[in-house]
Design a protein around this motif. Structure first.
Motif, PDB file in Angstrom:
ATOM      1  N   LEU A  40     -13.819  18.318  15.868  1.00 57.54           N
ATOM      2  CA  LEU A  40     -15.040  19.022  16.290  1.00 57.54           C
ATOM      3  C   LEU A  40     -16.187  18.082  16.647  1.00 57.54           C
ATOM      4  N   THR A  41     -16.057  16.808  16.290  1.00 55.70           N
ATOM      5  CA  THR A  41     -17.166  15.879  16.595  1.00 55.70           C
ATOM      6  C   THR A  41     -16.679  14.752  17.507  1.00 55.70           C
ATOM      7  N   ALA A  42     -16.185  13.643  16.900  1.00 55.63           N
ATOM      8  CA  ALA A  42     -15.824  12.465  17.699  1.00 55.63           C
ATOM      9  C   ALA A  42     -14.811  12.779  18.798  1.00 55.63           C
ATOM     10  N   GLN A  43     -13.837  13.640  18.477  1.00 61.99           N
ATOM     11  CA  GLN A  43     -12.767  13.889  19.468  1.00 61.99           C
ATOM     12  C   GLN A  43     -12.973  15.178  20.266  1.00 61.99           C
ATOM     13  N   SER A  44     -14.124  15.770  20.115  1.00 62.46           N
ATOM     14  CA  SER A  44     -14.335  17.111  20.666  1.00 62.46           C
ATOM     15  C   SER A  44     -13.968  17.231  22.155  1.00 62.46           C
ATOM     16  N   SER A  45     -14.424  16.250  22.949  1.00 60.90           N
ATOM     17  CA  SER A  45     -14.160  16.410  24.387  1.00 60.90           C
ATOM     18  C   SER A  45     -12.666  16.224  24.678  1.00 60.90           C
ATOM     19  N   THR A  46     -12.003  15.326  23.954  1.00 57.99           N
ATOM     20  CA  THR A  46     -10.566  15.117  24.178  1.00 57.99           C
ATOM     21  C   THR A  46      -9.790  16.376  23.800  1.00 57.99           C
ATOM     22  N   VAL A  47     -10.149  16.972  22.670  1.00 63.59           N
ATOM     23  CA  VAL A  47      -9.376  18.112  22.175  1.00 63.59           C
ATOM     24  C   VAL A  47      -9.677  19.379  22.978  1.00 63.59           C
ATOM     25  N   PHE A  48     -10.947  19.687  23.199  1.00 62.99           N
ATOM     26  CA  PHE A  48     -11.288  21.012  23.719  1.00 62.99           C
ATOM     27  C   PHE A  48     -11.413  21.109  25.242  1.00 62.99           C
ATOM     28  N   ARG A  49     -11.435  19.960  25.929  1.00 70.91           N
ATOM     29  CA  ARG A  49     -11.626  20.053  27.378  1.00 70.91           C
ATOM     30  C   ARG A  49     -10.361  20.535  28.082  1.00 70.91           C
ATOM     31  N   SER A  50     -10.552  21.328  29.113  1.00 73.14           N
ATOM     32  CA  SER A  50      -9.462  21.835  29.968  1.00 73.14           C
ATOM     33  C   SER A  50      -8.404  22.612  29.190  1.00 73.14           C
ATOM     34  N   VAL A  51      -8.857  23.368  28.227  1.00 68.97           N
ATOM     35  CA  VAL A  51      -7.913  24.153  27.429  1.00 68.97           C
ATOM     36  C   VAL A  51      -7.608  25.472  28.139  1.00 68.97           C
ATOM     37  N   HIS A  52      -6.339  25.816  28.201  1.00 68.09           N
ATOM     38  CA  HIS A  52      -5.964  27.113  28.777  1.00 68.09           C
ATOM     39  C   HIS A  52      -6.024  28.203  27.712  1.00 68.09           C
ATOM     40  N   SER A  53      -5.475  27.893  26.512  1.00 69.98           N
ATOM     41  CA  SER A  53      -5.473  28.887  25.432  1.00 69.98           C
ATOM     42  C   SER A  53      -5.678  28.208  24.089  1.00 69.98           C
ATOM     43  N   LEU A  54      -6.392  28.918  23.234  1.00 67.92           N
ATOM     44  CA  LEU A  54      -6.520  28.476  21.841  1.00 67.92           C
ATOM     45  C   LEU A  54      -5.780  29.492  20.972  1.00 67.92           C
ATOM     46  N   ILE A  55      -4.850  28.982  20.169  1.00 64.45           N
ATOM     47  CA  ILE A  55      -4.172  29.874  19.217  1.00 64.45           C
ATOM     48  C   ILE A  55      -4.668  29.455  17.839  1.00 64.45           C
ATOM     49  N   TYR A  56      -5.427  30.330  17.216  1.00 63.64           N
ATOM     50  CA  TYR A  56      -6.033  29.966  15.932  1.00 63.64           C
ATOM     51  C   TYR A  56      -5.328  30.716  14.807  1.00 63.64           C
ATOM     52  N   ILE A  57      -4.829  29.952  13.820  1.00 65.79           N
ATOM     53  CA  ILE A  57      -4.035  30.549  12.747  1.00 65.79           C
ATOM     54  C   ILE A  57      -4.857  30.646  11.461  1.00 65.79           C
TER      55      ILE A  57
END
Ligand SMILES: Nc1nc2c(ncn2[C@@H]2O[C@H](COP(=O)(O)OP(=O)(O)OP(=O)(O)O)[C@@H](O)[C@H]2O)c(=O)[nH]1
Ligand SMILES: [Mg+2]
Length: 339
Positions: free
Chosen positions: A73-90
C-alpha cells in the motif's frame, strides 16, 4: 501481446484468508486437503496463466501479513495497483476482525486502486447528501472490477451463511461508499471444500473473457443442431465453466440442480487427479442412464465440452456431433473465441 489480451488480476486479503489455497486448487489442480501445508506468501508471487483465445492472466498473489500489506500500500503501491483489470479480495469469514481491521485494509486497497487508476469513476467523490452512491456493475465504468469473497464459509453454520454474507455485503458496501468508492463490487461466499469456489471463479474468469456473448451464439447453434438439452463449455486446465446454454423448453425444469456446473467442475477435476495418479490420463467421459446421456470430451486445444441429451440416446451420436463441431470451434479459438 496487446494489453487487451493480457490482464492483471490481484489476489489480496489478510494472511491466512486462503488466497494461495484458491490459486493452488484452481490453477495447479491441488487437492483442498494439501493446502494445509502451504506456508505464508512472501511479498508477491506472480504467475502467468494462459487461457483460451490468447488471453493471458497475470495473477498476483499478494502476501497478506501486515508488513507486506503495508508495503503493497505504500512503497510498492504503483507497482502493485497500476493497470489492474480485477481485484479479488478475500476475507476470512471467521476472522474476529472481519468488520474492523480486515475491512480497513480492504478500504485502503480500494483507495490505492483509485489513486493508481485515476481514469476510473471509482475516483468520484461520495454523494453530496452523504448517502451511498449507486452501484454500477464491476468494470462497467471502465475501472478495475472488484470481487469480494467471504471465504471459509464451511466454518459458518449452514443456516447462517446467507444472512452472514448479506450483512457483510451491506456493511462493506456502506463503508466503501462512505470512503468515496463508486465502482461496482460483487460479493460471493466461498469455500475450498465445496463447489462455491468454482462458482465464484467461473464468474471472475467469464468477466475476463473478451467475447462471451458471441461464443454463446455459436453454442446455441450447436445446441439446436445436435438436439441436446444442455451444453457446457469448460476451460481445459482449470475446468472452470466458461459458458453454457440450455434448451429453452427445458431451462425451467426444476429437477435440474442449480449448482450442477460447479459440481461437475469439482468432480471432474478430482477424477482427473485420480487418473493422473495411476498414470492414466483423462480423455473423455460418458454417462448413460435411461433418463439422460452425457458426453464430456475435448472440444478445442483449450476447452472441454459437456453435451447432455434427455433420454437413452446413443453416446456415439453425441460424440459424432462433438467431432463435427471441433473444426469450427478450433477456428473460433484461434481467432480469439469470436472476438
Ligand atoms: N476451513 C477452511 N480452511 C481454508 C479454506 N481455504 C483455505 N483454508 C486454509 O487456510 C490456511 C491458510 O491458507 P493460505 O492459502 O496459505 O492463506 P493466504 O491467504 O495465502 O495467506 P498469506 O500467504 O500469508 O497471505 C490453510 O491451512 C488452508 O488449508 C476454506 O475454504 N475453508
Ligand atoms: Mg499465500
Amino acid at each position: 501481446m496487446s494489453s487487451k489480451s493480457r490482464k492483471k488480476v490481484l489476489l489480496m486479503g489478510k494472511s491466512g484468508s486462503g488466497k494461495t489455497s484458491m490459486r493452488a486448487i484452481i490453477f495447479k489442480s491441488q487437492l483442498a486437503a494439501d493446502t494445509r501445508r502451504l506456508g505464508a506468501t512472501i511479498d508477491v508471487e506472480s504467475s502467468q496463466i494462459k487461457f483460451l483465445g490468447g488471453l493471458r492472466l497475470d495473477l498476483w498473489d499478494c502476501g497478506g501479513q501486515d508488513s507486506f500489506m503495508d508495503s503493497h500500500l505504500t512503497a510498492q503501491s504503483s507497482t502493485v495497483f497500476r493497470s489492474v483489470h480485477s481485484l479479488i479480495y478475500i476475507f476470512d469469514a471467521e476472522s474476529p476482525e472481519l468488520l474492523t481491521s480486515d475491512t480497513v485494509y480492504f478500504l485502503k486497497c480500494l483507495r490505492a486502486l483509485r489513486d493508481q487508476n485515476p481514469s476510473s469513476s471509482s475516483s468520484a467523490a461520495p454523494a453530496a447528501n452523504g448517502s451511498p452512491a449507486p452501484t454500477s456493475a464491476p468494470g462497467e465504468d471502465g475501472g478495475p472490477m472488484v470481487f469480494v469473497l467471504l471465504h471459509k464459509m464451511d466454518l459458518v453454520p449452514v443456516d447462517l451463511q446467507a444472512s452472514k454474507l448479506a450483512e457483510f455485503e451491506n456493511e462493506v458496501t456502506k463503508k466503501a461508499r462512505e470512503g468515496g468508492y463508486k465502482g461496482g463490487m460483487q460479493f460471493y461466499g466461498t469455500s475450498i471444500w465445496n463447489e462455491t469456489l468454482y462458482k465464484a471463479w467461473s464468474i471472475v474468469i467469464s468477466h475476463l473473457m473478451p467475447s462471451l456473448a458471441s461464443l454463446r451464439t455459436h453454442l446455441n447453434s450447436f445446441l439446436s443442431l445436435s438436439s441436446a438439452s444442455e451444453i457446457v463449455l469448460f476451460e481445459r486446465t482449470t475446468f472452470l465453466v466458461i459458458s453454457s446454454v440450455t434448451n429453452e423448453d427445458e431451462s425451467h425444469d426444476t429437477e435440474w440442480d442449480e449448482r450442477r456446473f460447479e459440481r461437475i467442475s469439482t468432480m471432474v477435476k478430482a477424477f482427473k487427479l485420480g487418473c493422473s495418479k495411476i498414470r492414466s490420463p483423462f480423455s473423455s467421459l460418458t454417462v448413460s442412464t435411461p433418463h439422460y446421456t452425457a458426453v464430456l470430451d475435448a472440444l478445442t486445444p483449450e476447452t472441454y465440452i459437456l453435451v447432455v441429451a434427455k433420454g437413452a440416446i446413443q453416446p456415439a451420436a453425441l460424440e459424432l456431433n462433438i467431432r463435427l463441431g471441433r473444426p469450427h470451434f478450433a477456428k473460433l479459438e484461434a481467432i480469439g473465441m469470436g472476438r
